[in-house]
Design a protein around this motif. Sequence first.
Motif, PDB file in Angstrom:
ATOM      1  N   ASP A  90       0.839  -1.214   0.000  1.00 50.19           N
ATOM      2  CA  ASP A  90       0.000   0.000   0.000  1.00 50.19           C
ATOM      3  C   ASP A  90       0.869   1.257   0.000  1.00 50.19           C
ATOM      4  O   ASP A  90       0.628   2.203  -0.756  1.00 50.19           O
ATOM      5  CB  ASP A  90      -0.912   0.023   1.232  1.00 50.19           C
ATOM      6  CG  ASP A  90      -2.045  -0.988   1.162  1.00 50.19           C
ATOM      7  OD1 ASP A  90      -2.347  -1.483   0.063  1.00 50.19           O
ATOM      8  OD2 ASP A  90      -2.627  -1.284   2.228  1.00 50.19           O
ATOM      9  N   GLN A  93       2.678   1.658  -3.328  1.00 45.88           N
ATOM     10  CA  GLN A  93       1.753   2.086  -4.385  1.00 45.88           C
ATOM     11  C   GLN A  93       1.325   3.535  -4.212  1.00 45.88           C
ATOM     12  O   GLN A  93       1.147   4.260  -5.198  1.00 45.88           O
ATOM     13  CB  GLN A  93       0.535   1.161  -4.413  1.00 45.88           C
ATOM     14  CG  GLN A  93       0.848  -0.220  -4.954  1.00 45.88           C
ATOM     15  CD  GLN A  93      -0.345  -1.158  -4.878  1.00 45.88           C
ATOM     16  OE1 GLN A  93      -1.084  -1.151  -3.902  1.00 45.88           O
ATOM     17  NE2 GLN A  93      -0.528  -1.985  -5.884  1.00 45.88           N
ATOM     18  N   ALA A  94       1.165   3.966  -2.962  1.00 44.98           N
ATOM     19  CA  ALA A  94       0.772   5.358  -2.711  1.00 44.98           C
ATOM     20  C   ALA A  94       1.857   6.328  -3.180  1.00 44.98           C
ATOM     21  O   ALA A  94       1.554   7.418  -3.680  1.00 44.98           O
ATOM     22  CB  ALA A  94       0.497   5.559  -1.225  1.00 44.98           C
ATOM     23  N   PRO A  97       1.873   6.013  -7.807  1.00 45.04           N
ATOM     24  CA  PRO A  97       0.546   5.715  -8.359  1.00 45.04           C
ATOM     25  C   PRO A  97       0.553   5.412  -9.855  1.00 45.04           C
ATOM     26  O   PRO A  97      -0.402   4.838 -10.375  1.00 45.04           O
ATOM     27  CB  PRO A  97      -0.258   6.989  -8.068  1.00 45.04           C
ATOM     28  CG  PRO A  97       0.781   8.069  -7.918  1.00 45.04           C
ATOM     29  CD  PRO A  97       1.967   7.403  -7.317  1.00 45.04           C
ATOM     30  N   ASN A  98       1.639   5.801 -10.544  1.00 47.41           N
ATOM     31  CA  ASN A  98       1.689   5.592 -11.994  1.00 47.41           C
ATOM     32  C   ASN A  98       2.532   4.390 -12.401  1.00 47.41           C
ATOM     33  O   ASN A  98       2.847   4.222 -13.591  1.00 47.41           O
ATOM     34  CB  ASN A  98       2.240   6.848 -12.686  1.00 47.41           C
ATOM     35  CG  ASN A  98       1.356   8.052 -12.443  1.00 47.41           C
ATOM     36  OD1 ASN A  98       0.135   7.959 -12.534  1.00 47.41           O
ATOM     37  ND2 ASN A  98       1.959   9.183 -12.106  1.00 47.41           N
TER      38      ASN A  98
END
Length: 216
Positions: A90, A93-94, A97-98
């Motif tokens: 998480d 990924q935060a 985001p791309n």
Amino acid sequence: MPEVIFPGPEGRLEGRYHPQKAKDAPIAIILHPHPQFGGTMNNKVVYNLHYAFLNMGFTCLRFNFRGVGRSQGEYDQGVGELSDAAAALDYLQALNPNAKHCWVAGFSFGAWIGMQLLMRRPEIAGFISVAPPANMYDFSFLAPCPSSGLIINGSADKVVPPSDVTGLTEKLQQQKGITITHEVVDGAGHFFDPGMDEMISTVDGYVRRRMTETTR
């Protein structure tokens, strides 16, 4: 030092984070061996996997499970550690985001956790499972295994008998829609000493091949 502290289910988790300049670079998390047997994010196999992915253009995160190093909490039989891994993904990924692709790599106990994370997170496109402890843990949850990946172990592993890894691989290879690649490093023990360079080279070749296929 690229030290990071990020929130986990039982308090803060300690990690090492190396971003790429490209905003859409693929991401990878690397999971360490058993916390109760000296496993940390600085384990040699984990360290080398981290830098292998970094050198292939991935933004990478490795971290200490709860109760290891500066990570808060205490060992939780793999249940809490899976939650830690989900929190780490998480966090990664935060920050990214791309990211084009997401991979997970794990060694020994970390391979078991990584394969469970694979079942929870459909966005994981590929996995590296180094010396998965098929003799110690139940891998039957991989039904079906959602992603293709590489399983690699040493022929002289005294901790995880090679026959158990072969048995796990053969079961997974019967599933349709995915490809499980199995490589054995001749003469290597559980910790790939010797055999580290050959193991990392095999991982590098496999991941680069997969990434080339996805960009065609």
